[in-house]
Design a protein around this motif. Sequence first.
Motif, PDB file in Angstrom:
ATOM      1  N   UNK A 193      17.263 -16.619  11.849  1.00 27.84           N
ATOM      2  CA  UNK A 193      16.829 -17.630  12.801  1.00 27.84           C
ATOM      3  C   UNK A 193      16.146 -18.758  12.044  1.00 27.84           C
ATOM      4  N   UNK A 205       3.058 -21.242  10.032  1.00 31.36           N
ATOM      5  CA  UNK A 205       4.111 -20.820  10.949  1.00 31.36           C
ATOM      6  C   UNK A 205       5.019 -19.831  10.236  1.00 31.36           C
ATOM      7  N   UNK A 250       8.010 -16.866  10.855  1.00 28.55           N
ATOM      8  CA  UNK A 250       8.887 -16.237  11.823  1.00 28.55           C
ATOM      9  C   UNK A 250       8.550 -14.757  11.838  1.00 28.55           C
ATOM     10  N   UNK A 251       7.728 -14.395  12.827  1.00 31.79           N
ATOM     11  CA  UNK A 251       7.216 -13.028  12.851  1.00 31.79           C
ATOM     12  C   UNK A 251       8.096 -12.136  13.714  1.00 31.79           C
ATOM     13  N   UNK A 252       9.342 -12.050  13.396  1.00 28.58           N
ATOM     14  CA  UNK A 252      10.195 -11.141  14.134  1.00 28.58           C
ATOM     15  C   UNK A 252      10.098  -9.770  13.460  1.00 28.58           C
ATOM     16  N   UNK A 253      10.829  -8.815  14.004  1.00 28.63           N
ATOM     17  CA  UNK A 253      10.742  -7.473  13.437  1.00 28.63           C
ATOM     18  C   UNK A 253      11.464  -7.441  12.090  1.00 28.63           C
ATOM     19  N   UNK A 254      10.786  -7.973  11.099  1.00 34.16           N
ATOM     20  CA  UNK A 254      11.393  -8.083   9.784  1.00 34.16           C
ATOM     21  C   UNK A 254      11.288  -6.757   9.055  1.00 34.16           C
ATOM     22  N   UNK A 255      12.392  -6.040   9.044  1.00 33.86           N
ATOM     23  CA  UNK A 255      12.372  -4.779   8.311  1.00 33.86           C
ATOM     24  C   UNK A 255      13.367  -4.835   7.166  1.00 33.86           C
ATOM     25  N   UNK A 256      13.636  -6.058   6.723  1.00 32.17           N
ATOM     26  CA  UNK A 256      14.639  -6.221   5.679  1.00 32.17           C
ATOM     27  C   UNK A 256      14.104  -5.736   4.348  1.00 32.17           C
ATOM     28  N   UNK A 267      17.701  -7.177  10.839  1.00 29.81           N
ATOM     29  CA  UNK A 267      18.774  -6.542  10.098  1.00 29.81           C
ATOM     30  C   UNK A 267      18.312  -6.138   8.718  1.00 29.81           C
ATOM     31  N   UNK A 268      19.201  -5.436   8.024  1.00 28.55           N
ATOM     32  CA  UNK A 268      18.812  -4.897   6.722  1.00 28.55           C
ATOM     33  C   UNK A 268      19.885  -5.135   5.683  1.00 28.55           C
ATOM     34  N   UNK A 313      16.092 -12.460   9.452  1.00 27.87           N
ATOM     35  CA  UNK A 313      15.103 -12.362  10.520  1.00 27.87           C
ATOM     36  C   UNK A 313      15.132 -10.954  11.101  1.00 27.87           C
TER      37      UNK A 313
END
Lengths: 288, 432
Positions: B23, A2, A4-10, B94-95, B92
């Motif tokens: 999240x 599992x 968390x496949x969000x738009x992770x652009x960190x 942000x940068x 989750x």
Amino acid sequence: MHQTQAQTNAVRLPVFVDRPRTRLATLWRYRTLLYNLVLRDLKARYKNSALGFLWSLLNPLAMMVIFTVISTFLFRDNNVPNYPIFLLAGLLPWNFFSVSVMGGANSIVANGYLINKVYFPREVLPIATVIANLVNFLLALLVLFAVIIFFGMPFSPWIWLLPVVILIQTIFTVGIVLFLSTLQVYYRDTLLILDVVILAWFFLTPVFYPASVFPQAFEVAGVTVNIQRLVYILNPMASLVNMYRDLLYWGYRTDLDFFLRTSVTAIVIFAFGYWFFARHSDDFSEEV
Amino acid sequence: MRATQQPDNEKRLLLQATNLSKRFRLQRDRQRSLQETFIHLLHRRRSDAEYFWPLRDLSLTVRTGDAIGILGQNGSGKSTLLKLLTGVLQPTTGEIHTNARIASLLELGAGFHPDLTGRENIFLNASIYGLSSRFIRRYLDSIIEFAEIGEFIDTPVKHYSSGMYVRLGFAVAVHTQPELLIVDEVLTVGDQVFQQKCMHRIEEMLDEGVALILVSHNVEDIRRLCQRAVWLQNGRMRAEGRALDVVDEYLAYTNELFYAQQRAEIEESPANMITAPNAQRWGTYQVEIVGVELCNTKGQGTEQFFPGEMMRIRIHYMAKERIVRPTFGLAIYRRDGMHVNGPNSVDEGYQLEEIEGKGIMEYCIEQLPLNPGRYELTVAVYNHNATVAFDHQHRMYSFDVGARHGRHEEGVVHIPATWRHISVEEEKVVAN
């Protein structure tokens, strides 16, 4: 798994200014931590024991005695000359492998309090476990050399290949441990299952018996299979043990195809383990 | 205010966080077994209800010399924010961009091994922060000296007192030469003397231009050390600005919350319970204190005062029967429990012959001698010789004494006094 496949652009956050581009470079920058963790492992292991690091030498000797006694009852007809050397050449690499796997698989979960508090490349934990056990293995090899000298056996001219074999085994073990330590974070059953698997694996690997006990030709459903060869192909540990034995016991240069196949297996397992670990390590602090 | 007040464009950007959100999945601590996983695979449904967001859309910019306080109640997202900033958690969305050396005092002595000596643990701990052996060796003596461990440095840390443990941890953390120091509540550990030392060291670092992010429930620390403050509530930024303003706003809010809880509790308890003791309030209720009003110089009701201001405490009472010679009393406590004073009307020579029905008793402080901080008030009405409580309300009211300009006096009270320098010659003259 599992994630968390969000738009992770960190952007991965570094602790120091010169942020390295790759994961391996980060690992290299934390080599002091790796070194200190290995030291911690080794020091803590023997800190409160009266004999201290001598146990690294006594343990293989004791095992040698036990297995030698048992095997005289087990294989009365299949007499292996210089059995203690034969045994140690297989048992020491096996112990290095099994202790590393059991310790390494739990290394992330066991250090959860650290992972939750400080950023550092998480792979140093399983890798440090393997390296600490490698150091122990190298010490135990001294015992083996002493036994070889004691039995008056000549050292094989191919013994210079030994470091290469050790390197292959280390790469293979690190790969397995990286994979299992990740799995253990998500499924705490891993370690419990591993207990059984390692035991079965031990018996399926020609550690205390010669591989020649397996038949060369065996009929299964009308097909003739070379079980001996199958054991080596399916079980990289069998191949590794065989290589150690070629160099230390038989005084043989070991077969090239063996050598290449095991190296490739080790590298593939390592690459997969690292990839799997890297894919999930960012979430470890949420899961442990 | 700190001396390092350069215009923004001269300060180097250390860290920029944009629209950070985090999240979490709920019920995370429930350990998943293989069995459950198989069940999970069969019923693969996932709704938003399974998630919660401890932090939402938070942006923060830190430049050299900034000192930023982070306020908020438990569960407001402070810890999550710090973990994101230090890289322990990944956002989750942000940068975060940073090119600063960050030292976090989230957990002092992280990774100390009980069986290893203090010296060995310094190397281990410092390498967790990513320092090289050479670097650690260079600062080793300085770390040992700062930690005041002395000869115990070669003793396994399991024999250390908790104070020694924390001192060693703090010493390593501040010697990592950070450009940004992240501090979470650690100033409450160790003894008073070492706390002072930590505080002093942090102030020194601030003067050297090190940036600070401070999370503390002690708003005094934030007032004292920070120029800017951020108030987090339910994972979102509720306010941001000058530290003094945000702290005041935050205190006003928590005071209001505190009172609302108190009122709710009082309403819940039935009125005809005569002597049932309550942790906060007890008495026969023959006289009831129906309200307490705090007024400032202008006569306005407030909970916010400043040192030297006038403060009137008005106790509104309702005597259900005729009471002869009652005693009114009150007491002021600092929030941490320090008892400041406890006067009563009779001892101070104010005799009331009798009371009946509604009335007000006023206690007027001409010049409030309290130093900035948060205080609580006890009010009470007793019988003539102060043996029977009609109504005793223990620390049920609170007020805040604010700081007007940055730095303020330490301690509880400000004693009005004057300074004068006397030279040795003058003193001789006086003596003769």
